[in-house]
Design an enzyme around this catalytic site. Structure first.
Site, short mmCIF file in Angstrom:
data_model
loop_
_atom_site.label_atom_id
_atom_site.label_comp_id
_atom_site.label_asym_id
_atom_site.label_seq_id
_atom_site.Cartn_x
_atom_site.Cartn_y
_atom_site.Cartn_z
N GLU A 121 5.44 -5.90 -16.19
CA GLU A 121 6.17 -6.83 -15.30
C GLU A 121 5.26 -7.07 -14.11
OE1 GLU A 121 8.92 -8.41 -15.59
OE2 GLU A 121 10.09 -7.37 -17.11
N GLY B 32 -1.97 -3.77 -13.50
CA GLY B 32 -1.51 -3.91 -14.89
C GLY B 32 -2.68 -3.95 -15.85
N GLY C 211 4.25 -4.18 -11.22
CA GLY C 211 3.33 -4.21 -10.09
C GLY C 211 2.37 -5.38 -10.22
N SER C 212 1.20 -5.22 -9.63
CA SER C 212 0.26 -6.34 -9.55
C SER C 212 -0.52 -6.53 -10.86
CB SER C 212 -0.72 -6.11 -8.41
OG SER C 212 -1.49 -4.96 -8.69
P1 NAD Z 1 0.44 -2.36 -7.24
O1 NAD Z 1 -0.05 -2.82 -8.55
O2 NAD Z 1 -0.53 -2.18 -6.15
O3 NAD Z 1 1.17 -0.96 -7.37
C1 NAD Z 1 2.28 -0.79 -8.25
C2 NAD Z 1 2.36 0.66 -8.62
O4 NAD Z 1 1.21 0.99 -9.40
C3 NAD Z 1 2.38 1.63 -7.44
O5 NAD Z 1 3.27 2.69 -7.72
C4 NAD Z 1 0.95 2.15 -7.42
O6 NAD Z 1 0.85 3.42 -6.88
C5 NAD Z 1 0.63 2.18 -8.90
N1 NAD Z 1 -0.79 2.15 -9.25
C6 NAD Z 1 -1.82 1.61 -8.55
N2 NAD Z 1 -2.97 1.76 -9.23
C7 NAD Z 1 -2.67 2.41 -10.37
C8 NAD Z 1 -3.43 2.83 -11.50
N3 NAD Z 1 -4.74 2.62 -11.57
N4 NAD Z 1 -2.78 3.44 -12.51
C9 NAD Z 1 -1.45 3.64 -12.47
N5 NAD Z 1 -0.68 3.26 -11.42
C10 NAD Z 1 -1.28 2.65 -10.39
O7 NAD Z 1 1.60 -3.35 -6.86
P2 NAD Z 1 2.46 -3.34 -5.53
O8 NAD Z 1 1.56 -3.85 -4.45
O9 NAD Z 1 3.15 -2.02 -5.36
O10 NAD Z 1 3.60 -4.39 -5.88
C11 NAD Z 1 3.44 -5.72 -5.68
C12 NAD Z 1 3.14 -6.42 -6.99
O11 NAD Z 1 4.14 -6.10 -7.95
C13 NAD Z 1 3.18 -7.90 -6.86
O12 NAD Z 1 2.12 -8.47 -7.58
C14 NAD Z 1 4.51 -8.28 -7.48
O13 NAD Z 1 4.59 -9.60 -7.94
C15 NAD Z 1 4.63 -7.29 -8.56
N6 NAD Z 1 6.03 -7.10 -8.97
C16 NAD Z 1 6.44 -7.56 -10.19
C17 NAD Z 1 7.78 -7.45 -10.57
C18 NAD Z 1 8.27 -7.95 -11.90
O14 NAD Z 1 9.35 -7.54 -12.30
N7 NAD Z 1 7.56 -8.82 -12.60
C19 NAD Z 1 8.68 -6.85 -9.70
C20 NAD Z 1 8.22 -6.38 -8.48
C21 NAD Z 1 6.89 -6.51 -8.12
#
Ligand code: NAD
Length: 483
Positions: free
Chosen positions: A255, A238, A233-234
């Site tokens: 990731e 992270g 995720g973001s």
């Molecule tokens: P996000 O970080 O907003 O959310 C990702 C996940 O984390 C979701 O399931 C969300 O519900 C959960 N989450 C949010 N806050 C949390 C917390 N405090 N504790 C635990 N979990 C929590 O990201 P997004 O908007 O869903 O995805 C987009 C981002 O993911 C982009 O930055 C993208 O580059 C990244 N991404 C990376 C990869 C990789 O393999 N490197 C792959 C896909 C997406």
């Protein structure tokens, strides 16, 4: 109809069972191609999470997966692959509608998910330790043990394939896994539970829970009942998760995002570049962590490249995902606002809008395919992840300048080199600060090639054999034979 839905509500897959959850109001899931509701998803609350943790721990203690004959575990995973293919048609339509992606892309996600289970199913009986020579008085060897309970948090851009990317090696290694699905498009992923159930994966070995990130997700990763965190995720999330992991010292795999650059040299084939640009930044409306977010072009080719990129962007067909157009909406109203706002900062920093630049006037959350030219490499738009169909083009004069520019962000997920000169391709690839470098084809590679970041793009690797070692820990057994 599979088990994951009841009365229009997608449920939680809890240790082989389907439950509605106790997490309050259902999550309303929207079709971003129409800005209309598409379904509801039951949230897991505290009691459901506690049961998932308990049943996962019990599964680890029983050795449901870890003590299974490794070859039998592999065969179980091949059955999961088969069952994923069996639900793929139904699942892809749902995933297409809830995520906005094309139906073809949604079908590809299910196919890729099946392939992850085949790939890691095939290596379940090949996770071999080493024997270490210490002389005649000792026998010494290493074994790879599963961590125990793996907590996995999945993003919305590829919910099904990313969930499988982490779940498959986790299962192959013998862990029990709890997945937290993304809020925006949890329903296709909930269906994966049906495949696990039909393949007769032991109850407790996998749960898929739905809920809000900072609530359910935060509680899952902070739990002292888990043995590992796998987060995709973001960067901001992270970082929050790493802070939560610090107290219990939970091993984590990160990731995260990217701002990846293609470096295009004067001898590059522009047709090849355009083919790569089309998927590199417009596939999934640019919502790809490894998108071609920057295109650095040698000055001698720069004007031609910008002109062709703009023509490409302007010529893309636009439509609802079910029609399989070239260009689809971004995932939500919030995402559209963010993409548009960040794109609008380009003008103030001196960039030129060669194509697009704003939302499209039609129902749904469509951002125009956008090419920004003459982008200042230090500007916000060149430094921050936009996560939309927007790329930044900048000219360069020398190889050294191009490398410095490509490496000049906090990220380092992937990078690309476009040249016909093999020596230069190797030389530049070696200098690019990225976990993966594509030469003459963006997104080259596949499930067998390791993938992951440098810097704020994260650490650890997914995909390939390499990923297996994120899901095990090494134990050394040192035996004195001296009597
Ligand atoms: P996000 O970080 O907003 O959310 C990702 C996940 O984390 C979701 O399931 C969300 O519900 C959960 N989450 C949010 N806050 C949390 C917390 N405090 N504790 C635990 N979990 C929590 O990201 P997004 O908007 O869903 O995805 C987009 C981002 O993911 C982009 O930055 C993208 O580059 C990244 N991404 C990376 C990869 C990789 O393999 N490197 C792959 C896909 C997406």
């Amino acid at each position: 109809m599979t088990q994951h839905m009841r009365d229009g509500l997608a449920r939680n897959y809890l240790a082989g069972d389907w439950v509605e959850g106790d997490g309050g109001a259902a999550i309303a899931v929207e079709d971003p191609g129409l800005a209309e509701p598409v379904g509801d998803c039951a949230q897991a609350g505290e009691a459901t999470l506690a049961r998932a943790l308990e049943t996962a721990r019990a599964s680890v203690e029983r050795g449901d997966l870890a003590d299974m004959q490794p070859s039998a575990r592999g065969r179980l995973m091949l059955r999961v692959a088969q069952e994923i293919r069996a639900i793929a048609d139904e699942g892809a339509v749902m995933l297409c509608r809830e995520s906005g992606k094309t139906l073809e892309a949604a079908q590809d996600e299910f196919e890729e998910a099946a392939q992850y289970f085949e790939y890691y199913g095939g290596v379940a009986d090949k996770i071999e330790g080493k024997s270490i020579p210490l002389g005649p008085d000792y026998a010494d060897y290493t074994v790879y043990e599963p961590f125990g309970v793996s907590a996995q948090i999945v993003p919305w851009n590829f919910p099904v394939s990313i969930a499988a990317r982490s779940l498959a090696p986790s299962m192959a290694a013998g862990n029990a896994t709890i997945i937290k699905s993304p809020e925006l498009d949890p329903i296709g992923l909930a269906m994966l539970g049906t495949a696990l159930e039909r393949a007769e994966v032991p109850g407790g070995a996998v749960s898929i829970l739905n809920g809000i990130g900072p609530d359910l997700g935060a509680r899952l990763v902070a739990s002292s009942e888990i043995d590992q965190i796998v987060f995709t995720g973001s960067v901001t999330t992270g970082q929050a998760i790493l802070r939560a992991a610090a107290d219990p010292v939970t091993p984590s795999l990160m990731e995260l995002g990217g701002k990846s650059a293609a470096v295009v040299f004067e001898d590059a084939n522009l047709d090849t570049l355009m083919g790569s640009l089309k998927t590199g930044i417009f596939y999934n409306a640019g919502q790809v962590c490894s998108a071609m977010a920057r295109v650095l072009v040698h000055r001698s080719l720069y004007d031609a490249a910008v002109e062709r990129a703009a023509a490409l962007a302007n010529g893309l067909s636009v439509g609802h995902g079910l029609e399989n157009p070239d260009h689809t909406p971004v995932a939500s109203a919030q995402q559209l606002t963010r993409v548009e706002e960040l794109t609008s900062t380009a003008r103030q920093s001196g960039a030129r809008i060669a194509a697009g630049g704003a939302r499209l006037d039609r129902p749904g959350y469509f951002m125009a395919p956008t090419i920004l030219a003459d982008v200042d490499p230090a500007s916000r738009v060149a430094q921050e992840e936009i996560f939309g169909p927007v790329t930044c083009m900048t000219p360069f004069d020398t190889e050294a300048e191009a490398i410095a520019m490509a490496n000049g962000t906090e990220f380092g997920l992937v990078a690309g080199v476009f040249t016909r000169d093999l020596a230069r391709a190797h030389r530049v690839a070696a200098k690019l600060r990225a976990g993966q470098v594509f030469v003459n084809e963006w997104f080259a590679g596949g499930i067998a090639t390791p993938f992951g970041g440098v810097g704020k793009s994260g650490f650890g690797r997914e995909k390939g054999l390499e990923a297996l070692y994120n899901y095990v820990r090494t134990k050394n057994i040192a035996i004195s034979l001296k009597g």
